[in-house]
Design a protein around this motif. Structure first.
Motif, PDB file in Angstrom:
ATOM      1  N   ILE A 116       0.842  -1.206   0.000  1.00  0.00           N
ATOM      2  CA  ILE A 116       0.000   0.000   0.000  1.00  0.00           C
ATOM      3  C   ILE A 116       0.874   1.253   0.000  1.00  0.00           C
ATOM      4  O   ILE A 116       0.608   2.215  -0.722  1.00  0.00           O
ATOM      5  CB  ILE A 116      -0.946  -0.005   1.227  1.00  0.00           C
ATOM      6  CG1 ILE A 116      -1.995  -1.101   1.077  1.00  0.00           C
ATOM      7  CG2 ILE A 116      -1.626   1.355   1.382  1.00  0.00           C
ATOM      8  CD1 ILE A 116      -2.884  -1.254   2.301  1.00  0.00           C
ATOM      9  N   VAL A 117       1.944   1.213   0.790  1.00  0.00           N
ATOM     10  CA  VAL A 117       2.858   2.368   0.827  1.00  0.00           C
ATOM     11  C   VAL A 117       3.512   2.589  -0.526  1.00  0.00           C
ATOM     12  O   VAL A 117       3.539   3.710  -1.053  1.00  0.00           O
ATOM     13  CB  VAL A 117       3.937   2.166   1.913  1.00  0.00           C
ATOM     14  CG1 VAL A 117       4.976   3.278   1.839  1.00  0.00           C
ATOM     15  CG2 VAL A 117       3.293   2.122   3.296  1.00  0.00           C
ATOM     16  N   LEU A 118       4.023   1.514  -1.132  1.00  0.00           N
ATOM     17  CA  LEU A 118       4.775   1.633  -2.380  1.00  0.00           C
ATOM     18  C   LEU A 118       3.885   1.892  -3.590  1.00  0.00           C
ATOM     19  O   LEU A 118       4.266   2.635  -4.502  1.00  0.00           O
ATOM     20  CB  LEU A 118       5.594   0.354  -2.613  1.00  0.00           C
ATOM     21  CG  LEU A 118       6.724   0.077  -1.633  1.00  0.00           C
ATOM     22  CD1 LEU A 118       7.300  -1.318  -1.866  1.00  0.00           C
ATOM     23  CD2 LEU A 118       7.816   1.132  -1.758  1.00  0.00           C
ATOM     24  N   SER A 119       2.710   1.278  -3.609  1.00  0.00           N
ATOM     25  CA  SER A 119       1.859   1.377  -4.800  1.00  0.00           C
ATOM     26  C   SER A 119       0.884   2.543  -4.746  1.00  0.00           C
ATOM     27  O   SER A 119       0.422   3.012  -5.797  1.00  0.00           O
ATOM     28  CB  SER A 119       1.062   0.078  -4.977  1.00  0.00           C
ATOM     29  OG  SER A 119       0.063  -0.043  -3.967  1.00  0.00           O
TER      30      SER A 119
ATOM     31  N   TYR B 260      -1.960 -11.827 -10.222  1.00  0.00           N
ATOM     32  CA  TYR B 260      -2.636 -11.304 -11.407  1.00  0.00           C
ATOM     33  C   TYR B 260      -3.556 -10.130 -11.087  1.00  0.00           C
ATOM     34  O   TYR B 260      -3.884  -9.339 -11.966  1.00  0.00           O
ATOM     35  CB  TYR B 260      -3.461 -12.408 -12.082  1.00  0.00           C
ATOM     36  CG  TYR B 260      -2.639 -13.375 -12.888  1.00  0.00           C
ATOM     37  CD1 TYR B 260      -2.057 -13.000 -14.093  1.00  0.00           C
ATOM     38  CD2 TYR B 260      -2.444 -14.678 -12.441  1.00  0.00           C
ATOM     39  CE1 TYR B 260      -1.310 -13.901 -14.835  1.00  0.00           C
ATOM     40  CE2 TYR B 260      -1.692 -15.589 -13.175  1.00  0.00           C
ATOM     41  CZ  TYR B 260      -1.124 -15.188 -14.374  1.00  0.00           C
ATOM     42  OH  TYR B 260      -0.378 -16.072 -15.106  1.00  0.00           O
ATOM     43  N   LEU B 261      -3.985 -10.007  -9.847  1.00  0.00           N
ATOM     44  CA  LEU B 261      -4.869  -8.903  -9.481  1.00  0.00           C
ATOM     45  C   LEU B 261      -4.108  -7.608  -9.241  1.00  0.00           C
ATOM     46  O   LEU B 261      -4.715  -6.537  -9.169  1.00  0.00           O
ATOM     47  CB  LEU B 261      -5.680  -9.262  -8.233  1.00  0.00           C
ATOM     48  CG  LEU B 261      -6.714 -10.375  -8.420  1.00  0.00           C
ATOM     49  CD1 LEU B 261      -7.376 -10.707  -7.098  1.00  0.00           C
ATOM     50  CD2 LEU B 261      -7.750 -10.007  -9.461  1.00  0.00           C
ATOM     51  N   THR B 262      -2.789  -7.701  -9.110  1.00  0.00           N
ATOM     52  CA  THR B 262      -1.994  -6.489  -8.866  1.00  0.00           C
ATOM     53  C   THR B 262      -0.907  -6.275  -9.908  1.00  0.00           C
ATOM     54  O   THR B 262      -0.199  -5.274  -9.855  1.00  0.00           O
ATOM     55  CB  THR B 262      -1.309  -6.549  -7.479  1.00  0.00           C
ATOM     56  OG1 THR B 262      -0.481  -7.713  -7.411  1.00  0.00           O
ATOM     57  CG2 THR B 262      -2.361  -6.603  -6.363  1.00  0.00           C
TER      58      THR B 262
ATOM     59  N   ASP C 272      -2.767  -0.165  -7.948  1.00  0.00           N
ATOM     60  CA  ASP C 272      -2.637   0.427  -6.623  1.00  0.00           C
ATOM     61  C   ASP C 272      -3.839  -0.024  -5.796  1.00  0.00           C
ATOM     62  O   ASP C 272      -4.643  -0.848  -6.258  1.00  0.00           O
ATOM     63  CB  ASP C 272      -2.515   1.950  -6.689  1.00  0.00           C
ATOM     64  CG  ASP C 272      -3.727   2.615  -7.344  1.00  0.00           C
ATOM     65  OD1 ASP C 272      -4.748   1.925  -7.550  1.00  0.00           O
ATOM     66  OD2 ASP C 272      -3.645   3.814  -7.663  1.00  0.00           O
ATOM     67  N   LEU C 273      -3.971   0.485  -4.596  1.00  0.00           N
ATOM     68  CA  LEU C 273      -5.044   0.033  -3.707  1.00  0.00           C
ATOM     69  C   LEU C 273      -6.417   0.336  -4.295  1.00  0.00           C
ATOM     70  O   LEU C 273      -7.350  -0.463  -4.156  1.00  0.00           O
ATOM     71  CB  LEU C 273      -4.905   0.708  -2.336  1.00  0.00           C
ATOM     72  CG  LEU C 273      -5.939   0.303  -1.283  1.00  0.00           C
ATOM     73  CD1 LEU C 273      -5.883  -1.197  -1.007  1.00  0.00           C
ATOM     74  CD2 LEU C 273      -5.715   1.093   0.010  1.00  0.00           C
ATOM     75  N   ASN C 274      -6.549   1.476  -4.968  1.00  0.00           N
ATOM     76  CA  ASN C 274      -7.839   1.833  -5.553  1.00  0.00           C
ATOM     77  C   ASN C 274      -8.231   0.864  -6.665  1.00  0.00           C
ATOM     78  O   ASN C 274      -9.381   0.418  -6.752  1.00  0.00           O
ATOM     79  CB  ASN C 274      -7.773   3.259  -6.106  1.00  0.00           C
ATOM     80  CG  ASN C 274      -7.312   4.250  -5.063  1.00  0.00           C
ATOM     81  OD1 ASN C 274      -7.943   4.401  -4.030  1.00  0.00           O
ATOM     82  ND2 ASN C 274      -6.189   4.903  -5.315  1.00  0.00           N
ATOM     83  N   MET C 275      -7.274   0.513  -7.517  1.00  0.00           N
ATOM     84  CA  MET C 275      -7.537  -0.425  -8.598  1.00  0.00           C
ATOM     85  C   MET C 275      -7.839  -1.820  -8.059  1.00  0.00           C
ATOM     86  O   MET C 275      -8.729  -2.514  -8.562  1.00  0.00           O
ATOM     87  CB  MET C 275      -6.351  -0.459  -9.561  1.00  0.00           C
ATOM     88  CG  MET C 275      -6.122   0.842 -10.308  1.00  0.00           C
ATOM     89  SD  MET C 275      -4.531   0.909 -11.172  1.00  0.00           S
ATOM     90  CE  MET C 275      -4.720  -0.379 -12.404  1.00  0.00           C
ATOM     91  N   LEU C 276      -7.114  -2.231  -7.027  1.00  0.00           N
ATOM     92  CA  LEU C 276      -7.356  -3.546  -6.438  1.00  0.00           C
ATOM     93  C   LEU C 276      -8.754  -3.614  -5.820  1.00  0.00           C
ATOM     94  O   LEU C 276      -9.424  -4.650  -5.897  1.00  0.00           O
ATOM     95  CB  LEU C 276      -6.301  -3.853  -5.371  1.00  0.00           C
ATOM     96  CG  LEU C 276      -6.422  -5.215  -4.675  1.00  0.00           C
ATOM     97  CD1 LEU C 276      -6.298  -6.351  -5.677  1.00  0.00           C
ATOM     98  CD2 LEU C 276      -5.370  -5.359  -3.578  1.00  0.00           C
TER      99      LEU C 276
ATOM    100  N   PRO D 228       3.156   7.096  -4.588  1.00  0.00           N
ATOM    101  CA  PRO D 228       2.784   7.714  -5.872  1.00  0.00           C
ATOM    102  C   PRO D 228       1.766   8.841  -5.744  1.00  0.00           C
ATOM    103  O   PRO D 228       1.884   9.870  -6.413  1.00  0.00           O
ATOM    104  CB  PRO D 228       2.212   6.536  -6.667  1.00  0.00           C
ATOM    105  CG  PRO D 228       2.873   5.344  -6.084  1.00  0.00           C
ATOM    106  CD  PRO D 228       2.972   5.635  -4.623  1.00  0.00           C
ATOM    107  N   GLN D 229       0.762   8.670  -4.870  1.00  0.00           N
ATOM    108  CA  GLN D 229      -0.238   9.729  -4.721  1.00  0.00           C
ATOM    109  C   GLN D 229       0.372  10.968  -4.076  1.00  0.00           C
ATOM    110  O   GLN D 229       0.018  12.096  -4.442  1.00  0.00           O
ATOM    111  CB  GLN D 229      -1.422   9.216  -3.901  1.00  0.00           C
ATOM    112  CG  GLN D 229      -2.290   8.228  -4.659  1.00  0.00           C
ATOM    113  CD  GLN D 229      -3.565   7.868  -3.916  1.00  0.00           C
ATOM    114  OE1 GLN D 229      -3.861   8.407  -2.860  1.00  0.00           O
ATOM    115  NE2 GLN D 229      -4.322   6.939  -4.476  1.00  0.00           N
ATOM    116  N   ALA D 230       1.286  10.771  -3.146  1.00  0.00           N
ATOM    117  CA  ALA D 230       1.953  11.920  -2.534  1.00  0.00           C
ATOM    118  C   ALA D 230       2.809  12.660  -3.553  1.00  0.00           C
ATOM    119  O   ALA D 230       2.845  13.901  -3.577  1.00  0.00           O
ATOM    120  CB  ALA D 230       2.812  11.457  -1.359  1.00  0.00           C
TER     121      ALA D 230
END
Length: 319
Positions: A22-25, A309-311, A277-281, A29-31
């Motif tokens: 979550i931090v890396l993906s 495959y989900l990420t 990223d978390l939103n896409m997952l 990136p959002q920050a």
């Protein structure tokens, strides 16, 4: 007691891997977007979509301004294997028109399941961002089954009937399984050969127009990579962030460092790496667990937790 500790250790590894992911993906990136994007800093926007970070290589995504056909074998293939690609390629900033062609209705267990699973596919596609008119389910021509091989020429004919062959202005991109079909599923492998047959017949790069069209396949992952959850993603994303920080920003060099594991083949063709990223997952989870509710037996939850495959999707360009 040591044997009893193993499940607990495994759970801790999964949880910590997910937190790091979550931090890396997502967080980093959002920050970076928030603190580097001029539009966000000034609250003055030139487009009708909010700036959204993407984790792809190469960047920017090379699939843009195209009609993109995802060619799958069964309802739920689009989520279980292709969801990172579908969600990323569907983003407004790329100006793509995404369509989904499913070659069976998933009635291998019983014919009565066909209508249910077809309906679920439309619901899943809606969640993933594909409208109902862009979803095609071939109800009767191709039988779902682990022991069934589909004829390459019949697949070619079906694609001719369902692909807009008259539009020669918009580039067409076809995305399907590779020759291993993710899990050696004969239906998936048949689509690989049938789609190549179709593409080579009608989209040979003999002129400038056809050079705009392309075909990609989803690279099959071996067992350990397939069920690595976010562990391998974390290493790859960490190296990517580190390379951009040290090489691009500090040393002022234009570099892209990509690490992939378990890749025994040297692909001469271009590759695209797409990370969720978390939103896409979250969208993928909703599409599978809510859209394909009939398929949510106990082991599907294990897939949702552990499947890479989900990420992560590795798309290989064949032509």
């Amino acid at each position: 007691m040591s044997i009893l500790r193993i499940p607990g250790e495994a759970v801790r590894i999964v949880v910590w891997s997910f937190i790091i992911w979550i931090v890396l993906s997502t967080i980093i990136p959002q920050a970076l977007v928030k603190y580097t994007n001029i539009e966000i800093q000034t609250n003055k926007y030139t487009k009708n979509t909010y700036p959204y970070n993407s984790l792809t290589s190469p960047t920017p995504l090379p699939i843009q301004n195209s009609t993109v056909y995802f060619i799958v074998g069964h309802p739920d293939d689009e989520v279980m294997f292709f969801s990172p690609s579908i969600i990323e390629i569907s983003k407004v900033k790329y100006n793509n028109h995404v369509k989904l062609i499913c070659f069976s209705n998933g009635d291998s267990v019983d014919e009565s399941m066909g209508k249910i699973r077809s309906h679920e596919l439309y619901e899943s596609a809606r969640i993933l961002g594909i409208s109902a008119e862009d979803v095609i389910v071939l109800e009767d021509e191709f039988k779902d089954g682990m022991n069934v091989k589909w004829d390459s020429n019949l697949i070619k004919q079906a694609l001719v009937a369902n692909v807009d062959m008259n539009d020669i202005e918009t580039p067409k991109v076809f995305i399907t399984f590779d020759e291993s079909g993710v899990s050696n599923h004969p239906n998936h492998i048949s689509l690989y050969y049938g789609t190549i047959n179709f593409f080579n017949t009608y989209f040979k790069k003999s002129d400038n127009t056809n050079k705009l069209n392309s075909i990609f396949v989803l690279k099959s992952l071996n067992f350990w990579e397939k069920y690595s959850f976010t562990l391998l993603n974390n290493v790859e994303l960490f190296v990517d962030h580190l390379s951009k920080l040290l090489i691009n920003n500090i040393l002022k060099l234009n570099a892209n460092i990509n690490i992939t594991f378990f890749s025994k083949k040297n692909f001469k063709s271009a590759s695209i790496f797409i990370y969720s990223d978390l939103n896409m997952l979250s969208v993928s989870y909703a599409a599978m667990s809510y859209g394909h509710f009939s398929q949510m037996v106990w082991f599907r939850y294990g897939w949702l937790i552990l499947s890479r495959y989900l990420t992560y999707n590795h798309l290989i360009q064949l032509a």
